[in-house]
Design a protein around this motif. Structure first.
Motif, PDB file in Angstrom:
ATOM      1  N   LYS A 116       0.812  -1.224   0.000  1.00 41.36           N
ATOM      2  CA  LYS A 116       0.000   0.000   0.000  1.00 41.36           C
ATOM      3  C   LYS A 116       0.841   1.267   0.000  1.00 41.36           C
ATOM      4  O   LYS A 116       0.344   2.344  -0.300  1.00 41.36           O
ATOM      5  N   GLY A 117       2.114   1.151   0.294  1.00 40.81           N
ATOM      6  CA  GLY A 117       2.987   2.312   0.230  1.00 40.81           C
ATOM      7  C   GLY A 117       3.629   2.502  -1.125  1.00 40.81           C
ATOM      8  O   GLY A 117       3.942   3.621  -1.536  1.00 40.81           O
ATOM      9  N   THR A 118       3.836   1.413  -1.833  1.00 43.09           N
ATOM     10  CA  THR A 118       4.464   1.447  -3.157  1.00 43.09           C
ATOM     11  C   THR A 118       3.681   0.518  -4.071  1.00 43.09           C
ATOM     12  O   THR A 118       3.882  -0.693  -4.058  1.00 43.09           O
ATOM     13  N   GLU A 119       2.763   1.079  -4.836  1.00 48.64           N
ATOM     14  CA  GLU A 119       1.947   0.282  -5.733  1.00 48.64           C
ATOM     15  C   GLU A 119       1.786   0.992  -7.067  1.00 48.64           C
ATOM     16  O   GLU A 119       1.984   2.201  -7.173  1.00 48.64           O
ATOM     17  N   TYR A 194       4.705   0.681 -10.230  1.00 47.03           N
ATOM     18  CA  TYR A 194       5.302   0.792  -8.895  1.00 47.03           C
ATOM     19  C   TYR A 194       6.747   1.259  -8.965  1.00 47.03           C
ATOM     20  O   TYR A 194       7.271   1.827  -8.007  1.00 47.03           O
ATOM     21  N   TRP A 195       7.422   1.050 -10.075  1.00 45.75           N
ATOM     22  CA  TRP A 195       8.805   1.484 -10.265  1.00 45.75           C
ATOM     23  C   TRP A 195       8.855   2.905 -10.841  1.00 45.75           C
ATOM     24  O   TRP A 195       9.929   3.444 -11.076  1.00 45.75           O
ATOM     25  N   GLN A 196       7.683   3.531 -11.052  1.00 47.61           N
ATOM     26  CA  GLN A 196       7.616   4.872 -11.643  1.00 47.61           C
ATOM     27  C   GLN A 196       7.012   5.878 -10.677  1.00 47.61           C
ATOM     28  O   GLN A 196       6.391   6.859 -11.077  1.00 47.61           O
ATOM     29  N   LYS A 197       7.203   5.654  -9.371  1.00 50.09           N
ATOM     30  CA  LYS A 197       6.618   6.554  -8.382  1.00 50.09           C
ATOM     31  C   LYS A 197       7.176   7.965  -8.507  1.00 50.09           C
ATOM     32  O   LYS A 197       6.514   8.938  -8.138  1.00 50.09           O
TER      33      LYS A 197
END
Length: 333
Positions: A116-119, A194-197
């Motif tokens: 939920k912090g990094t999705e 998720y890798w593009q936050k």
């Protein structure tokens, strides 16, 4: 584009200033010097890049050479299969499809994960009538590449509400342009992986967007992708493989415990690569479990889905045969 000595000098200087130290290793050095070529990803720093910047590979005999950018995971896997690089990185489903297609790859470590912090989040414009997964039918969704995480997430999301898996149209858009194509209404939805936050954070700073859903709503907390190695390379370089995985996982744990310092290192790397360094402030972490460890479900979840869809035969792949474990790899191979 090669990762210059100047860049890693800058990163190493910053890391030294942050008073960092490398973790202990079960193998002090590879049996012979090894250079690992790889493709970078825009707007981010892979765990092995972070580990290198932190000095974790010092005196191990392992050096890295950045030979360019990968548009997406499938391109990275193609480069690995062709021998142009020593490691690849892709979404789990893409890795499994590549292995099923005949590539003898091993999932070395979870490159990223979702929680939920990094999705990954699928956004539309504020006030749009698109408010749920069911509303995606017939809509156009921007993703960074086809055949990877966002592609399969859309398929599973549509399936979960009883819609055909091809009910939405996917178009490929590079990460830096995801906001532009959405705000200009060239697409109905933009998916920030998720890798593009970092790109997502920059977009939200420019004005609110409306969340349709996140990938954790469909997949739960799970590894999103893996860094993979060729099985024959691991056999030829067993010590280097073990050290590579151990130090990369240690860097994932470092990032979990030291997010501010990790953002500082990312900013330095982006500056040296002539990317926008300001987006580093939006980095939310790698989203992996404590210790950077993967579990069989991270692979088995997608094996079951691909089997359901007919891409894999029943029993064709097993998670334990794919997930790297240095304690058992030598005996099994």
């Amino acid at each position: 584009m090669q990762m210059s000595r100047r860049l890693f000098g800058q990163l190493a200087a910053l890391a030294t200033g942050l008073a960092l130290s490398a973790p202990a290793s079960t193998a002090l050095a590879a049996s012979e010097p090894v250079t690992i070529r790889y493709l970078a990803s825009q707007g981010s720093l892979s765990a092995h890049e972070l580990a290198d910047a932190l000095g974790y590979f010092k005196d191990t005999g392992i050096t890295f050479q950045n030979v360019g950018y990968a548009q997406g995971g499938p391109a990275s896997l193609f480069a690995l299969a062709s021998g142009d690089v020593e490691l690849g990185s892709a979404a789990t489903a893409a890795v499994l499809n590549s292995i099923a297609g005949g590539n003898d790859f091993v999932a070395a470590y979870a490159s990223n994960g979702i929680n939920k912090g990094t999705e990954s989040i699928f956004y539309t414009l504020e006030g749009s009538p698109i408010t749920s997964i069911k509303d995606l039918q017939g809509k156009t969704i921007a993703v960074n590449t086809l055949g990877a995480h966002l592609d399969y997430t859309v398929r599973e999301a549509l399936h979960s509400v009883g819609l055909p898996e091809n009910a939405a149209k996917l178009v490929v858009v590079p990460g830096p342009q995801l906001e532009q194509v959405l705000r200009s209404k060239q697409v109905d939805v933009s998916a920030f992986g998720y890798w593009q936050k970092t790109f997502e954070g920059a977009a939200l700073k420019n004005g609110p967007l409306q969340k349709v859903f996140g990938d954790t709503d469909v997949l739960g907390e799970i590894a999103g992708g893996f860094v993979v190695l060729r099985r024959d390379w691991i056999k030829a370089h067993p010590d280097a493989a073990r050290i590579f995985v151990e130090k990369s996982q240690a860097a994932l744990e470092y990032a979990r415990l030291h997010p501010d310092e990790t953002r500082a290192l990312l900013k330095t790397a982006l500056t040296a690569r002539n990317e926008n360094p300001e987006i580093a402030q939006y980095f939310t972490g790698y989203g992996v479990r404590e210790g950077g460890k993967a579990i069989p479900r991270d692979l088995q979840f997608w094996i079951d889905i691909l089997t359901r869809g007919g891409s894999l035969r029943e029993g064709q792949l097993k998670a334990e045969d794919i997930l790297y474990d240095p304690a058992t790899f030598a005996a099994a191979n």
